[in-house]
Design a protein around this motif. Structure first.
Motif, PDB file in Angstrom:
ATOM      1  N   PRO A 435      36.454  50.077  43.625  1.00  0.00           N
ATOM      2  CA  PRO A 435      35.365  49.088  43.632  1.00  0.00           C
ATOM      3  C   PRO A 435      34.007  49.670  44.011  1.00  0.00           C
ATOM      4  O   PRO A 435      32.979  49.041  43.751  1.00  0.00           O
ATOM      5  N   TRP A 585      45.827  48.073  49.101  1.00  0.00           N
ATOM      6  CA  TRP A 585      45.389  46.751  48.635  1.00  0.00           C
ATOM      7  C   TRP A 585      44.288  46.198  49.543  1.00  0.00           C
ATOM      8  O   TRP A 585      43.286  45.637  49.062  1.00  0.00           O
ATOM      9  N   PHE A 586      44.450  46.377  50.845  1.00  0.00           N
ATOM     10  CA  PHE A 586      43.487  45.838  51.811  1.00  0.00           C
ATOM     11  C   PHE A 586      42.113  46.495  51.642  1.00  0.00           C
ATOM     12  O   PHE A 586      41.080  45.808  51.595  1.00  0.00           O
ATOM     13  N   ASN A 588      40.892  48.112  49.020  1.00  0.00           N
ATOM     14  CA  ASN A 588      40.301  47.699  47.744  1.00  0.00           C
ATOM     15  C   ASN A 588      39.742  46.289  47.825  1.00  0.00           C
ATOM     16  O   ASN A 588      38.678  45.990  47.263  1.00  0.00           O
ATOM     17  N   LYS A 589      40.434  45.428  48.521  1.00  0.00           N
ATOM     18  CA  LYS A 589      40.023  44.021  48.596  1.00  0.00           C
ATOM     19  C   LYS A 589      38.720  43.861  49.377  1.00  0.00           C
ATOM     20  O   LYS A 589      37.782  43.173  48.929  1.00  0.00           O
ATOM     21  N   ILE A 590      38.623  44.483  50.543  1.00  0.00           N
ATOM     22  CA  ILE A 590      37.446  44.239  51.382  1.00  0.00           C
ATOM     23  C   ILE A 590      36.204  44.903  50.793  1.00  0.00           C
ATOM     24  O   ILE A 590      35.087  44.368  50.925  1.00  0.00           O
ATOM     25  N   SER A 592      35.648  45.301  47.632  1.00  0.00           N
ATOM     26  CA  SER A 592      35.285  44.669  46.361  1.00  0.00           C
ATOM     27  C   SER A 592      34.535  43.361  46.561  1.00  0.00           C
ATOM     28  O   SER A 592      33.878  42.883  45.639  1.00  0.00           O
ATOM     29  N   VAL A 593      34.615  42.782  47.767  1.00  0.00           N
ATOM     30  CA  VAL A 593      33.953  41.493  48.000  1.00  0.00           C
ATOM     31  C   VAL A 593      32.652  41.644  48.772  1.00  0.00           C
ATOM     32  O   VAL A 593      31.914  40.669  48.936  1.00  0.00           O
TER      33      VAL A 593
END
Length: 597
Positions: A435, A585-586, A588-590, A592-593
């Protein structure tokens, strides 16, 4: 390498798989044919509904002065001193020895001892407490007679012909027969003196009775064994206690993470760039958080093997919960695990190659070969060494050479080609898109406190996952080394799911703390944090060895720790893979937002 070369390579691998399957069919047909014949001819036969009373089996004479007889008798005494047990099987059911215990309960042991010992100070050990006649000091009492009772369910009144065995029990006895040729199976116990100062003759006898009981159905014939298993009630309460504790901790971790992250993301998205540069936190390392790790080849290989083990474990436990792999199907659990591992080479190759490509690796042939050969090679080498020790010791537990060849054929004939197929598809896919962009110059990591340094975080990360499995681990080790049956696969599957949640949340929590401390080296740390649970497993296995087992001799000790090492390696790859993908996953998630300029 070009795509054309990969395609040609994939076609060759497919041809190898088809050839290997045909070859393995011939190998297994030969193996099972000879194996069944040889096993069938070893054991004596019983005639159905024909009772046998005091039948002589054999007579063994030990002559004083013969070193060979002395060594054999010493070996027998050693077995009685260590409470070695016989394990017999009739119609795929263990022949059990049922006796009364405290609180008027009956316990059915799936084995019976060779004999027992009264020590030099007159203390009766193990099975010698059941008979007051076992009272002579420094004397062994050998169980040379067994009274076998076969219980069957008759189908004549239910519309089907024949009968089905629903129970097999026996009572071991120690009897000194005056006449070996015409034994009466009555009399005083058969004493084996502690000192071999005279000739000794032992006559082995047995009796068989058949009993009809139509109240026991064939489907529930294991109930009388499972109900009497020790620690069953303790296991229920212990498991429920562990579930409550782990679920409570997991809920707390999840709530803290969600609330803290929500505030962080809202704050980072609202401030302007100048304020953001003055702040510290996980957003400041966005240009380095996806920098490829060192030793990315080895990490991708571990993750590929861990994925293979995870899928194998999940499917095996799920089938066991449905009853397909119950104790009634001897060897079904291990057979299912091996077959699934062989067939799951494709996910291992795919995950390993895809991650290796994401890390920017180019040596794809080395990656595939290591994925297919490194960890399985370590396990097979350890297993072969343990089996070699069993061969040298003359143990009946040693696996025949033909079976080892079949395992190698499964490995190289099916698993390795399937790993190449998975790697082919993994390298054809594009690298996983991150991201945020990675800066060319690495950011300097500030001085870390004690708790945010790598080693303390990794050591702490394995405590919580181990806390939710150590109770089940005790019963699993008992089933392996103490010949107790393990049948509560429903609870084991539930603990497996909670282990997934706990490993994931503990790794995510520690990863978040390290990112907040501006330490972006999370790739290996996420794998080792949850993988460190395996170290606690090894420590517990060492404690179990010294506190619960009475293993003596170098060979037995090497066998215990050799097989334990295999279990620890598999568990390390399994838990490490869970923690890595949860953290992947964690992260990438934080990132990306959050808004990154």
């Amino acid at each position: 390498e070009s795509v054309g070369e990969l395609q040609q390579w994939g076609e060759n691998v497919a041809k190898i798989i088809l050839t290997a399957i045909l070859l393995l069919g011939a190998i297994f047909a030969h193996m099972y044919g000879t194996c069944c014949f040889s096993l069938f001819s070893i054991f004596p036969q019983f005639s159905f509904k024909k009772d046998v009373k005091c039948q002589e089996l054999c007579t063994k004479v030990y002559t004083k002065g013969k070193s060979e007889d002395k060594n054999v008798l010493d070996f027998l005494k050693r077995g009685m001193q260590l409470n070695y047990q016989h394990h017999w099987i009739v119609d795929n059911m263990p022949v059990t020895w049922c006796y009364d215990v405290e609180d008027s309960q009956k316990y059915c042991n799936p084995g019976f001892p060779i004999g027992c010992l009264v020590t030099t100070d007159g203390r009766a050990k193990d099975a010698c407490v059941i008979n007051s006649e076992f009272n002579k000091k420094n004397t062994f009492y050998i169980f040379n007679h067994v009274a076998i009772k076969i219980t069957y369910h008759n189908g004549e009144g239910e519309g089907w012909r024949g009968a089905r065995l629903v129970a097999a029990t026996l009572e071991p006895k120690s009897i000194k027969n005056a006449d070996a040729e015409k034994p009466t199976c009555e009399g005083l116990p058969m004493e084996v003196p502690g000192e071999f100062d005279s000739d000794l003759k032992i006559t082995y006898t047995y009796s068989v009775t058949f009993e009809e009981n139509n109240d026991i159905k064939w489907a529930s014939r294991w109930d009388y064994i499972l109900v009497s298993m020790p620690h069953t009630n303790i296991q229920w309460f212990s498991i429920m206690n562990s579930l409550v504790i782990v679920l409570f901790l997991s809920g707390m971790v999840a709530m803290i993470m969600l609330r803290t992250l929500h505030k962080d993301i809202a704050r980072y998205n609202q401030v302007d760039q100048e304020d953001a540069q003055e702040e510290s936190g996980w957003k400041q390392v966005h240009g380095d958080v996806f920098r490829p790790p060192r030793k990315g080849m080895l990490l991708s290989v571990f993750l590929g093997q861990g994925t293979q083990i995870f899928i194998m474990t999940f499917i095996t436990l799920f089938l066991a919960c449905l009853g397909f792999l119950s104790p009634a199907n001897r060897g079904a659990l291990m057979t299912c695990s091996v077959v699934l591992w062989v067939l799951l080479g494709t996910p291992a190759g795919y995950v390993s190659s895809r991650l290796y490509k994401t890390f920017g690796g180019e040596k794809w042939k080395t990656n595939v070969l290591l994925t297919a050969l490194l960890c399985p090679g370590i396990v097979f080498a350890d297993f072969f060494l343990m089996n070699l020790i069993l061969w040298v010791e003359g143990s009946s537990a040693a696996i025949p050479f033909g079976t080892l060849v079949a395992i190698l054929a499964l490995w190289f004939g099916i698993s390795v080609p399937l790993t190449f197929v998975g790697a082919y598809f993994g390298f054809k896919k594009p690298a996983i898109e991150q991201p945020v962009r990675t800066n060319q110059i690495p950011r300097q990591i500030p001085e870390q406190s004690f708790f945010t340094k790598p080693v303390p975080g990794i050591v702490m990360g394995g405590i919580l996952p181990f806390g939710c499995i150590f109770i089940q681990l005790f019963f699993i080790l008992n089933s392996i080394w103490s010949h107790q049956m393990y049948y509560m696969f429903g609870f084991l599957f539930l603990v497996f799911i909670i282990l997934l949640i706990t490993c994931s949340e503990a790794t995510i929590l520690l990863c978040y703390f390290h990112l907040c401390a501006e330490d972006y080296h999370w790739w290996w740390r996420s794998f080792l944090t949850s993988g460190f649970t395996a170290v606690y497993l090894f420590v517990y296995a060492v404690h179990y060895f010294f506190s619960k087992l009475q293993i003596v001799g170098a060979a037995s000790t090497i066998l215990y720790f050799g097989y334990t090492s295999i279990m620890v390696l598999i568990f390390f790859l399994f838990t490490g893979t869970i923690g890595f993908f949860a953290c992947f996953w964690f992260v990438n998630k934080i990132y990306s937002v959050v808004k990154v300029d």
